[in-house]
Design a protein around this motif. Sequence first.
Motif, PDB file in Angstrom:
ATOM      1  N   GLY A  97      51.896  -7.899  17.032  1.00 27.41           N
ATOM      2  CA  GLY A  97      52.626  -9.112  16.715  1.00 27.41           C
ATOM      3  C   GLY A  97      53.518  -9.661  17.803  1.00 27.41           C
ATOM      4  O   GLY A  97      54.229 -10.649  17.587  1.00 27.41           O
ATOM      5  N   LEU A  98      53.515  -9.054  18.982  1.00 28.75           N
ATOM      6  CA  LEU A  98      54.380  -9.522  20.061  1.00 28.75           C
ATOM      7  C   LEU A  98      54.019 -10.968  20.429  1.00 28.75           C
ATOM      8  O   LEU A  98      52.854 -11.282  20.667  1.00 28.75           O
ATOM      9  CB  LEU A  98      54.234  -8.613  21.281  1.00 28.75           C
ATOM     10  CG  LEU A  98      55.190  -8.870  22.444  1.00 28.75           C
ATOM     11  CD1 LEU A  98      56.619  -8.561  22.029  1.00 28.75           C
ATOM     12  CD2 LEU A  98      54.794  -8.016  23.645  1.00 28.75           C
ATOM     13  N   GLY A  99      55.015 -11.833  20.464  1.00 28.07           N
ATOM     14  CA  GLY A  99      54.799 -13.241  20.795  1.00 28.07           C
ATOM     15  C   GLY A  99      54.389 -14.097  19.618  1.00 28.07           C
ATOM     16  O   GLY A  99      54.223 -15.317  19.765  1.00 28.07           O
ATOM     17  N   ASP A 100      54.263 -13.492  18.439  1.00 28.80           N
ATOM     18  CA  ASP A 100      53.839 -14.218  17.247  1.00 28.80           C
ATOM     19  C   ASP A 100      54.993 -14.364  16.260  1.00 28.80           C
ATOM     20  O   ASP A 100      56.048 -13.741  16.402  1.00 28.80           O
ATOM     21  CB  ASP A 100      52.672 -13.502  16.561  1.00 28.80           C
ATOM     22  CG  ASP A 100      51.417 -13.485  17.418  1.00 28.80           C
ATOM     23  OD1 ASP A 100      51.259 -14.408  18.249  1.00 28.80           O
ATOM     24  OD2 ASP A 100      50.621 -12.551  17.269  1.00 28.80           O
ATOM     25  N   THR A 101      54.764 -15.153  15.228  1.00 26.79           N
ATOM     26  CA  THR A 101      55.761 -15.347  14.177  1.00 26.79           C
ATOM     27  C   THR A 101      55.897 -14.092  13.336  1.00 26.79           C
ATOM     28  O   THR A 101      54.900 -13.481  12.937  1.00 26.79           O
ATOM     29  CB  THR A 101      55.373 -16.519  13.274  1.00 26.79           C
ATOM     30  OG1 THR A 101      55.291 -17.710  14.064  1.00 26.79           O
ATOM     31  CG2 THR A 101      56.409 -16.734  12.169  1.00 26.79           C
ATOM     32  N   VAL A 102      57.142 -13.684  13.097  1.00 25.59           N
ATOM     33  CA  VAL A 102      57.416 -12.550  12.217  1.00 25.59           C
ATOM     34  C   VAL A 102      58.550 -12.931  11.266  1.00 25.59           C
ATOM     35  O   VAL A 102      59.370 -13.811  11.565  1.00 25.59           O
ATOM     36  CB  VAL A 102      57.823 -11.279  12.991  1.00 25.59           C
ATOM     37  CG1 VAL A 102      56.671 -10.754  13.811  1.00 25.59           C
ATOM     38  CG2 VAL A 102      59.044 -11.526  13.864  1.00 25.59           C
ATOM     39  N   SER A 103      58.572 -12.263  10.122  1.00 26.26           N
ATOM     40  CA  SER A 103      59.721 -12.358   9.229  1.00 26.26           C
ATOM     41  C   SER A 103      60.191 -10.943   8.958  1.00 26.26           C
ATOM     42  O   SER A 103      59.386 -10.050   8.691  1.00 26.26           O
ATOM     43  CB  SER A 103      59.361 -13.068   7.927  1.00 26.26           C
ATOM     44  OG  SER A 103      58.239 -12.462   7.298  1.00 26.26           O
ATOM     45  N   ILE A 104      61.494 -10.719   9.081  1.00 30.61           N
ATOM     46  CA  ILE A 104      62.083  -9.397   8.910  1.00 30.61           C
ATOM     47  C   ILE A 104      63.011  -9.441   7.710  1.00 30.61           C
ATOM     48  O   ILE A 104      63.897 -10.301   7.620  1.00 30.61           O
ATOM     49  CB  ILE A 104      62.863  -8.955  10.163  1.00 30.61           C
ATOM     50  CG1 ILE A 104      61.941  -8.915  11.383  1.00 30.61           C
ATOM     51  CG2 ILE A 104      63.462  -7.582   9.957  1.00 30.61           C
ATOM     52  CD1 ILE A 104      61.960 -10.175  12.184  1.00 30.61           C
ATOM     53  N   HIS A 105      62.790  -8.507   6.777  1.00 29.88           N
ATOM     54  CA  HIS A 105      63.549  -8.476   5.537  1.00 29.88           C
ATOM     55  C   HIS A 105      64.409  -7.223   5.497  1.00 29.88           C
ATOM     56  O   HIS A 105      63.918  -6.119   5.714  1.00 29.88           O
ATOM     57  CB  HIS A 105      62.599  -8.506   4.337  1.00 29.88           C
ATOM     58  CG  HIS A 105      61.739  -9.736   4.317  1.00 29.88           C
ATOM     59  ND1 HIS A 105      61.968 -10.795   3.472  1.00 29.88           N
ATOM     60  CD2 HIS A 105      60.669 -10.085   5.070  1.00 29.88           C
ATOM     61  CE1 HIS A 105      61.056 -11.740   3.702  1.00 29.88           C
ATOM     62  NE2 HIS A 105      60.269 -11.325   4.672  1.00 29.88           N
ATOM     63  N   SER A 106      65.695  -7.426   5.213  1.00 30.63           N
ATOM     64  CA  SER A 106      66.627  -6.300   5.149  1.00 30.63           C
ATOM     65  C   SER A 106      67.764  -6.649   4.207  1.00 30.63           C
ATOM     66  O   SER A 106      68.411  -7.696   4.365  1.00 30.63           O
ATOM     67  CB  SER A 106      67.172  -5.978   6.538  1.00 30.63           C
ATOM     68  OG  SER A 106      68.078  -4.899   6.482  1.00 30.63           O
ATOM     69  N   ASN A 107      67.979  -5.785   3.211  1.00 25.47           N
ATOM     70  CA  ASN A 107      69.091  -5.944   2.266  1.00 25.47           C
ATOM     71  C   ASN A 107      69.119  -7.331   1.621  1.00 25.47           C
ATOM     72  O   ASN A 107      70.176  -7.948   1.476  1.00 25.47           O
ATOM     73  CB  ASN A 107      70.427  -5.667   2.975  1.00 25.47           C
ATOM     74  CG  ASN A 107      70.512  -4.257   3.510  1.00 25.47           C
ATOM     75  OD1 ASN A 107      70.041  -3.321   2.879  1.00 25.47           O
ATOM     76  ND2 ASN A 107      71.111  -4.092   4.688  1.00 25.47           N
ATOM     77  N   GLY A 108      67.942  -7.813   1.258  1.00 21.82           N
ATOM     78  CA  GLY A 108      67.862  -9.069   0.519  1.00 21.82           C
ATOM     79  C   GLY A 108      67.918 -10.322   1.361  1.00 21.82           C
ATOM     80  O   GLY A 108      67.875 -11.435   0.826  1.00 21.82           O
ATOM     81  N   THR A 109      68.007 -10.178   2.682  1.00 21.79           N
ATOM     82  CA  THR A 109      68.018 -11.343   3.560  1.00 21.79           C
ATOM     83  C   THR A 109      66.781 -11.323   4.455  1.00 21.79           C
ATOM     84  O   THR A 109      66.148 -10.289   4.643  1.00 21.79           O
ATOM     85  CB  THR A 109      69.282 -11.376   4.431  1.00 21.79           C
ATOM     86  OG1 THR A 109      69.289 -10.220   5.271  1.00 21.79           O
ATOM     87  CG2 THR A 109      70.535 -11.375   3.560  1.00 21.79           C
TER      88      THR A 109
END
Length: 267
Positions: A212-224
């Motif tokens: 996924g380097l250079g691509d769109t990611v979404s990171i989820h932590s503690n509800g955010t």
Amino acid sequence: MTFALGPRARAQNYRVQAFDSIGSTNAEALERARAGERGPLWLVTDLQTAGRGRRQREWVSPRGNLAATILEKVDVQPPVAATLGFAAGLALEAALQTVSVEHRMRSGTPVQFLLKWPNDVLADGKKLSGILLEAETLGSDLCVAVGMGTNVVSSPEGTPYPASSLSALGITASASDLFAALSDSWAEFRGIWDNGRGFAEIRRLWLDRAAGLGDTVSIHSNGTAVEGIFETIDDTGCLIVAGYDGKRAPIAAGDVHFGSTKSSGAT
């Protein structure tokens, strides 16, 4: 099943304790550390009944899969010790490459193994291995237990992230085959890491294999959730996300989904 160290690990005085079955190799390692063991010692089995991943999630490991933990004393502060997880990812990827070459049953395109921040190995986009690093300060010593689990003969179904196994990929290696390769590759990358002094090289090698380097990611932590472009990891191992507002955010922990939050189906 018989487990044996590879030649490089033996030459560096690693030891191994194998179990027919065990609740958790990480729990066993930490219990031994509290009793005075300082390693370097591998605890290994092909049947783990109470394994766990990050955030106390269950790690399912039925008979034939590999659960292995390396216990060592490290002469660093805890934040530096945490970067040893990236060396573990490289060691797992290298061991998987080795057994893929030596035990591949099917012809055709080779399997692509990639490292998923912070602690997974993917095979053709599916989760194959996971890493759990735990550390305790015992007296004047910092002891780390680095658990590495791999789906060798089977993988769980219905997981949030699709999973696979070596068997499903047409790789006939056994848990003992993979462990021998892993013990040697760990000795190599642990040496490169060198109590954190070599993390710049570990970081470079890890980024060469990053999913996924250079691509769109979404990171989820503690509800955010944080969404943006996976730009790099920094010199502490944090994932750097370039937001759509132009700001760069360091992420220390969280669950990574490739693509936007909407397209990944993440909640």
